[in-house]
Structure formats: structure tokens, C-alpha cells
Design an enzyme around this catalytic site. Structure first.
Site, PDB file in Angstrom:
ATOM      1  CG  ASP A  74      18.599  11.533 -10.681  1.00  0.00           C
ATOM      2  OD1 ASP A  74      18.549  10.401 -11.214  1.00  0.00           O
ATOM      3  OD2 ASP A  74      18.540  12.589 -11.329  1.00  0.00           O
ATOM      4  CE  LYS A  80      -1.314   4.858  -1.922  1.00  0.00           C
ATOM      5  NZ  LYS A  80      -1.942   4.281  -0.723  1.00  0.00           N
ATOM      6  CG  HIS A 114      -2.090   0.911   1.112  1.00  0.00           C
ATOM      7  ND1 HIS A 114      -2.275   1.981   1.961  1.00  0.00           N
ATOM      8  CD2 HIS A 114      -3.132   0.933   0.251  1.00  0.00           C
ATOM      9  CE1 HIS A 114      -3.380   2.620   1.642  1.00  0.00           C
ATOM     10  NE2 HIS A 114      -3.925   2.011   0.602  1.00  0.00           N
ATOM     11  CG  HIS A 169      -7.505   8.282  -1.013  1.00  0.00           C
ATOM     12  ND1 HIS A 169      -6.226   8.048  -1.488  1.00  0.00           N
ATOM     13  CD2 HIS A 169      -7.986   7.062  -0.641  1.00  0.00           C
ATOM     14  CE1 HIS A 169      -5.960   6.759  -1.430  1.00  0.00           C
ATOM     15  NE2 HIS A 169      -7.003   6.132  -0.913  1.00  0.00           N
ATOM     16  CG  ASP A 229      -0.596  20.373  20.530  1.00  0.00           C
ATOM     17  OD1 ASP A 229      -1.814  20.222  20.740  1.00  0.00           O
ATOM     18  OD2 ASP A 229       0.302  19.893  21.245  1.00  0.00           O
ATOM     19  CE  LYS A 234      -4.497   6.901   2.027  1.00  0.00           C
ATOM     20  NZ  LYS A 234      -5.669   6.209   2.226  1.00  0.00           N
TER      21      LYS A 234
END
Length: 484
Positions: A231, A226, A224, A402, A409, A404
Site C-alpha cells: 500500500d 528482497k 538478488h 545468512h 561505532d 548481511k
């Protein structure tokens, strides 16, 4: 004949009883959250045969024998690589803020992986800005590109990225592309894998779905993460898959998916590259750890410390869940969370409730409509006790939110690939960044405010008056908590 039929029936009943008893003992003897064990027992007894089959398919963390052995052998050399980062000037815990200091302690003790300063971070929150930035960096790449995604969906801007990778490979850039087999099934059915391999790109399916091996490896254990590393000097991570929202799941009434990505330079890039190397080796057996980053930087400038927090089979269990709990428990004023899938464990639920009950403003932003009906109803099973504890719930109406992320604070944040459900926190290969950067956190906090402007708060009085049918559906789908 009748006697034979009677004996056959008795044999089937005894076989079924032995099977259910055996699975029950296995559920009880496994060390896991009591709520998860109880949920599995209810599934097994309410839908007996299907429940037992579901447990064999989804009930235990099973990576498959070869991958599991490989991951076990890899942990020590990767920990040695991570440990070398502690000697870098970029690891300066004496200059860390209070939030990231404890998280650095936890990750260092469990994985030898420290937080590193000297980074620059850019928050990108629109599909066009994300893809244009990625395309520019690919087009200027000179040596290597590493990518891992859960979903690569052909069409629109995703095809532009694919074409740019092919051009990069043709000019001599070494490209490694790792995509989850289930999430990217449309990609693997398209023309792109063949075109990429022809250009010299290494394209690998992660956790390949195989009907003949469904009982030998857990099917819903997914890659899952990404991550893009270019380089060894630029990296991206966040919630956005390699999709063009205008071309993705347009047959639903959810609207476009709303995502963010973070562009990073500095020592943290090499850490994200090492996580890609981990995933690549788990799948292929081939090791290619990146160089230890050059950690010299101007210590008179803002530190921008970032802690990379990976999780998944083979790595220390529940690390991201522990970091999330630690961050929330350190809150003094406010906690704001965005997640598309909210099906928390009993521990996380208790942490959120306790945080609100000690006077901290806790806000939860989730989509009004979800692409998973089961998750949507299961999420709402928690509303009543969250509202009772004083937590503010915003339902987002501007598409499928979508993103996350967590802001603590208004000065510290977590951002990455992790949903607030047990699959993300306990099962999948995931990545989260803990960021102690006031400017970056201000940008994320401003984005949260824009999300709230496109949301409706859940009214406690009205929610408690909802009908019996809604309550029944919430509790029904809540039973399937372990599968969500």
C-alpha cells in the site's frame, strides 16, 4: 590421410592459439581490478578450454541487449524522480549524523537519491516473527503489494504467504511478484504460479535462464534483492528470502538459515517501491513509478534518516561498494560485519586491514560451514592476513548465518541483501539501507552479540599451523575468485 590429419591438427592448434590470444587481449583491455584480470588469466591458462568457455559465460557484465538498452533509457527518468525527493522536508542534511551525511552526499551526486528522515524501523530476527508480520500486513492490504525476491521456495510459511497473496488479489489488491528465475526455480515448477496468475497476480521471472542464450547474457547475474512494499506505506527488506528455514535445504548438515528483515514505514517506503519499479521495468518494459512520498513530519522528534543504496546493471557502478568503504573509513571505535559469503576484493580487503591497523576493533562473523564449498575454502584464504592485521574472526556454529549487516561505532549500521563478495558488490541487483538510528542500531548490535555467543573465535597461532593440504585448497579455490 596422415598429411591431412597433420594439417587438421595444426589448424586446431592455430585456432586454439588465436582463441586464447583473443580472450587474453579482451581480459587485459577491460578496465577492472587487476586482481580480477589476473585471476581470469590464470583460469584461462590452467584449464584452457574450460577457462575460455567460463570467461564467455561469466567474464563480463552482460545483461542482454534488450534489458541493457532498457536500463540505459530508464536511468534519466528515475534520477528525475529521485531528485524530487531533495525538495522534501524529510531530506534535512543539516540534521544528519556524521556517518550518513557523507553517504547522502555520495548517493545524491551519483544517483540524485537522498537520505530521508521521518521513518520508523523494526528489526525482525526470527523466521516466525518475520512471516507473521508479513502475513498481517498482507491481510490488511487495501490497494497494492509489490514483491521481489531471489528465492521463493515452496513449503511451510512460504505457502501461507502465497495463499495470503491470492486472497489479497481476490479482494481487489493489485499484486506484482518478481522472482529470480534461477533462485526460484522450485517455485516456478510448483503449483503456485498457475494459482497466482489465475487469481490475477502478475508473476514475472527475472533474468530467465535459457540454454539457447547462454552466450548472449551472463548467467550468474542475478536479481538478488528482497523487497516487499504494501500500500505504499509499509516496506520490508533484508537478507531473508521467501522461504521457511524448516523446509529449506534440510538435506545438508548446515542447520537452518539465520536471517533478518527490517520493517519500515515513512518516506523510505516509496524509495523502495521505486527500486521495485526499476526492476519491474528492466524485466517487462512497463513503467509504474510510485507517487512522491508525503514528506511532512515532526522535526522535533528523532529523525531516523535512512539512505537507500541500490546497485546493479544500469545504475552507477560500484555504489554499494563505495558506501561500504566510506562507512568503514569513518569508524572511530569499532566495525562488526556479518556475511555468509566472504570473498572480498583487494580494495575491500585493504580497507578492512587498514581500519584494524589504525586501532579500530574490527570483527567479522561468518558461518563455520557454508552451502558453497568453494566459497568456504576461498574465504579461508584471507584468514591469515586478516588475523595478522588484528581482525577478529568469529565462525558461527548456530546454522548458516545468512545475515548481511555492518555496525559502525555501535551507532550507525548498514543492512540489506549484499554479501561481501565480488558478485554482490559488482554484479547483482542488490539493495542496502544505511541507517542513522541509535535505537535500531542498538538492536542490531545486540543481535551481533548473540551471534558471537554462538561462535568460536579463530585462533591465530593454531590457524598458522594448519596443514599443507588446507593451504593448497584455500589457494586453489581463491583462483576462482571471479566466479564466486
Amino acid at each position: 590421410m596422415e598429411k591431412l590429419y597433420h594439417l587438421f591438427t595444426i589448424a586446431l592448434v592455430l585456432l586454439y592459439w588465436a582463441l586464447v590470444a583473443g580472450v587474453t587481449l579482451r581480459v587485459v583491455l577491460k578496465r577492472r581490478a587487476v586482481s580480477v584480470s589476473l585471476a581470469w588469466l590464470m583460469i584461462i591458462y590452467i584449464i584452457p578450454i574450460v577457462g575460455v568457455m567460463c570467461y564467455f559465460l561469466f567474464g563480463e557484465l552482460n545483461l542482454g541487449r534488450k534489458r541493457a538498452e532498457r536500463a540505459k533509457d530508464m536511468l534519466s527518468p528515475f534520477r528525475q524522480w529521485f531528485a524530487k525527493l531533495n525538495k522534501c522536508h524529510a531530506h534535512a542534511p543539516e540534521n544528519f549524523g556524521r556517518h550518513i551525511y557523507r553517504i547522502d552526499e555520495l548517493c545524491n551526486n551519483r544517483l540524485d537519491l537522498p537520505a530521508l528522515s521521518g521513518n520508523t524501523l523494526s528489526l525482525q530476527s526470527t523466521p516466525s516473527s518475520i512471516t507473521q508480520s508479513i502475513l498481517f500486513d498482507i491481510e490488511t492490504a487495501t490497494s497494492s503489494i509489490r514483491m521481489v525476491f531471489y528465492i521463493w521456495h515452496p513449503g511451510g510459511a512460504a505457502d501461507n504467504v502465497a495463499a495470503a497473496l491470492i486472497q489479497a488479489a481476490e479482494r481487489g489488491v493489485k499484486v506484482k511478484l518478481l522472482l529470480d528465475s534461477a533462485g526460484s526455480k522450485n517455485f516456478f515448477r510448483s503449483k503456485w504460479p498457475k494459482k497466482m496468475r489465475r487469481a490475477g497476480i502478475e508473476v514475472v521471472q527475472a533474468l530467465q535462464v535459457n540454454a539457447w542464450r547462454i552466450f548472449l547474457r551472463r548467467l550468474d547475474l542475478r536479481q538478488h534483492r528482497k523487497i516487499i512494499v504494501i500500500d505504499e506505506r509499509i516496506a520490508y527488506t533484508g537478507s531473508m528470502n521467501m522461504v521457511d528455514p524448516a523446509c529449506f535445504k534440510q538435506d545438508t548438515d548446515l542447520g537452518q538459515w539465520i536471517d533478518i528483515m527490517v520493517r519500515i514505514t515513512g518516506p523510505t517506503v516509496n524509495v523502495l517501491s521505486a527500486i521495485h519499479c526499476w526492476d519491474w521495468e528492466v524485466e517487462t518494459g512497463s513503467r509504474s513509478l510510485p507517487p512522491i512520498p508525503e514528506c511532512g513530519f515532526d522535526q522535533t522528534k528523532t529523525q531516523h534518516p535512512v539512505q537507500v543504496v541500490p546497485s546493479g546493471p544500469g545504475m552507477p557502478a560500484y555504489l554499494i561498494s563505495q558506501v561500504l568503504t566510506l562507512a568503514i573509513n569513518q569508524a572511530n571505535h569499532s566495525v562488526t560485519i556479518t556475511t555468509p559469503y566472504f570473498v572480498p576484493s583487494s580494495d575491500l580487503l585493504a580497507t578492512l586491514k587498514m581500519t584494524a591497523q589504525r586501532g579500530i576493533k574490527v570483527e567479522l562473523i561468518i558461518p563455520h560451514k557454508n552451502d558453497s564449498l568453494m566459497v568456504q575454502w576461498a574465504s579461508r584464504a584471507f584468514y591469515a592476513e586478516l588475523l595478522e592485521a588484528g581482525i577478529i574472526i568469529h565462525e558461527f556454529y548456530g546454522g548458516l548465518l545468512h545475515t548481511k549487516s555492518v555496525v559502525i561505532d555501535k551507532e550507525f549500521c548498514l543492512i540489506g541483501t549484499v554479501n561481501l563478495d565480488m558478485r554482490s558488490l559488482w554484479l547483482n541487483f542488490e539493495i542496502t539501507l544505511a541507517v542513522d538510528d541509535q535505537k535500531f542500531t542498538n538492536s542490531l548490535n545486540s543481535l551481533h552479540k548473540r551471534y558471537i555467543e554462538q561462535s568460536h573465535p579463530v585462533n591465530k597461532a593454531k590457524w598458522l599451523q594448519r596443514g599443507l593440504r588446507y593451504r593448497f585448497l584455500e589457494r586453489l579455490f581463491y583462483l576462482f575468485n571471479p566466479l564466486l
